[in-house]
Design a protein around this motif. Sequence first.
Motif: not given
Lengths: 488, 200
Positions: A15-18, A101, A104, A240, A245-246, A248, B1-8, B12, B16, B18-19, B22
């Motif tokens: 995975p690449a950083i967007d 980033r 945003r 990421r 998910e970020p 914790r 595949m790219s990773v979104e830096m923005r938080r969802p 989500a 999937r 989550e073992p 949080q």
Amino acid sequence: MVSPEAKAKAAAGAPAIDAGSAEETVSCRWPLLVLFLGAAGWLVAGSLLGLLASIKFHSPMFLAEPAWLTYGRVKAASAALLVYGFCVPTALGVGLWLMSRLGRVALAGPVVAGFGGGLLHAGVAVGLVGVLRGDGTGFLHLEFPAGAAGLVFLGYLLLGTVGVLTLYRRREARMEAAQWFVLAGLFWFGWIYSTANLCLLVFPVRGVAQAAINYWHTGNLLGVWMGLMGLGTVFALLPRLAGREPGREYVAMFVFWVLLLFGSWTGIPATAPLPAWMPALSTVGTVLSGLGVLGVAVIVHQTLAGRYGSVWRDERLRFLGLGVAAYVVGGVMQVVEALSGRSWMLHFTWFTAAREWMQVYGYLALVMFGTVYAIVPALVGVDWWSRRFLRLHFWLAGAGLLFVAAPLAAGGVVEAARLLNPALGFVEVSRGTLMFLRLSTIGELLILAGNGLFFVNLAGTVAGICRRALADALRRWGAETTGEGAAA
Amino acid sequence: MSVEMRRPAQPATEGREEPTPQGAVPMWLFILLFVALFWGMNYFDRHGAWFNGRVYAPYRSLAELQMHQPPTGGINLERGRAVYESVCALCHGVDGKGKPGQAPPLAGAEWVLGPVNRLVRIPLAGLTGPIEVNGQQWNLAMPAMGAALSDEDLAAVLSYMRTSWGNKGTEVTAEQVGAVRKEIGNRTQPFTAAELLTVQ
């Protein structure tokens, strides 16, 4: 064994950083490249000088003639280049990128940031010349003479202001852990660096208070500031890159406050020539900040549970993972050093050097390598010049860290045990560490090679985009002139 | 595949698994924090000397530091030995056996072990003329070597003489020295043996 699917997935590209929005990318591009490219150059120069110093310790006649290459100067210059030449600009660049980033929003004042980066590197250059000329200050981790330190501080001030303003203008209202870590780090460095330089170089305090300030600055720089900048980066990137998910944030908050409240007491060894309350409080602070280290281990485990394999398959994650592991090991070493201080003088031996290697190179530098490897392709829009160099860099860095830190730590323990034996003279005890020092020279050689690959790779990538931009400009110019010619 | 830096925007819900929960702080970390804080308080209480700027590393408290100070009252025989070796030993010898033709012995000497008032007079004003020590005749002059010493130092050095080299005398106090010093006043004339024998 790696499963065939995993292999296929890895081949398809990690995975690449967007790329983020265009304005974010464009605003960050040049300031960050100035910071990173200069830092990579200082890193190579610093590890070269460090290698010289390491050789001189067991072969004193090596390059003993010119004064500017004597041990005291190259050792100080190498320590200063590693911290102020590499760690500070890289961590600031990564911090600015996170502010942009995660919020945003475009970087506030990219020109100011680029100028600040240039000033910072100019300060490091002046400081390097100063130290090699013999004008070093004699304070560990504050080696630069006052003028150079002033330039570094000015450059830092510009970069820090841009960072805080970028956070202030963010579009994403809610902050995540990485943002408070970096924000605190921006203020923390300004506070400790200005205070220490003012009290030691500009208006020097008297006597033993100088040692206290130097210990305080070193403890805060290595423990708190590096902790804040590196952990913030890890908390943002690790989930990421690992496809989680970020979050914790409660444990991150625990780590944050433990670091700020207790980490700032650390750094004074148990037998320091200071009133007893200072080393006693420092020992307590070190043990308490050990809990922050445990907290980091908890976060990393919560993030990666069941996915440790993914760390292995992605080079950037390998750097981050090894960096966090070095953070935990370095923290444990610091607690052991503080608690043993009264009976075993571990802090008086090479064990301290091993611990600092863990904290500065093993932790912060490796985390920064991983982050730079992750974000530069998104910044410049092309992949790394050489993927093979990137992979090789990891192995050289990992093996180098092992060869430097393990012999020095073992040598330190042996040295401490022999120091307790009254029948052995000090020189005899020191001579007993020679074999460990020779081994650590091998490690420094590997690290130098890895750092060289990093510099070449970064320079090659930047040269690539410069060449492409130049070719584009030429083609446009050519098209215009031929167009004009046709019209005429 | 790219990773979104923005938080969802919202959690989500891809189904999937989550073992891990949080990001809760595990209870044991807090328990450990309080254990460490308790230990830290105790450690600081034992080693920190409560911010007293006069207490340095090997010592843990002001009380412990004061225990190691040289006592101000009473007789300090270590001090007596130091004074003896710098002032008296040149003639009387480190072993107190004296030197032929230079100074009589102090070890076993009746003048040292006799009345304190007699002994104190000798260093304060000096001694001249014939004197018998341990059955041997001497005829020398000793200057007032002890006149410049403080009462405490003179008491210490005389106590050292009376308790060393096999001597088993009592210690001399600073008050006794002070009393004799007052008694003889500004006398500069050295004593003779006959004169001393009248002092009890």
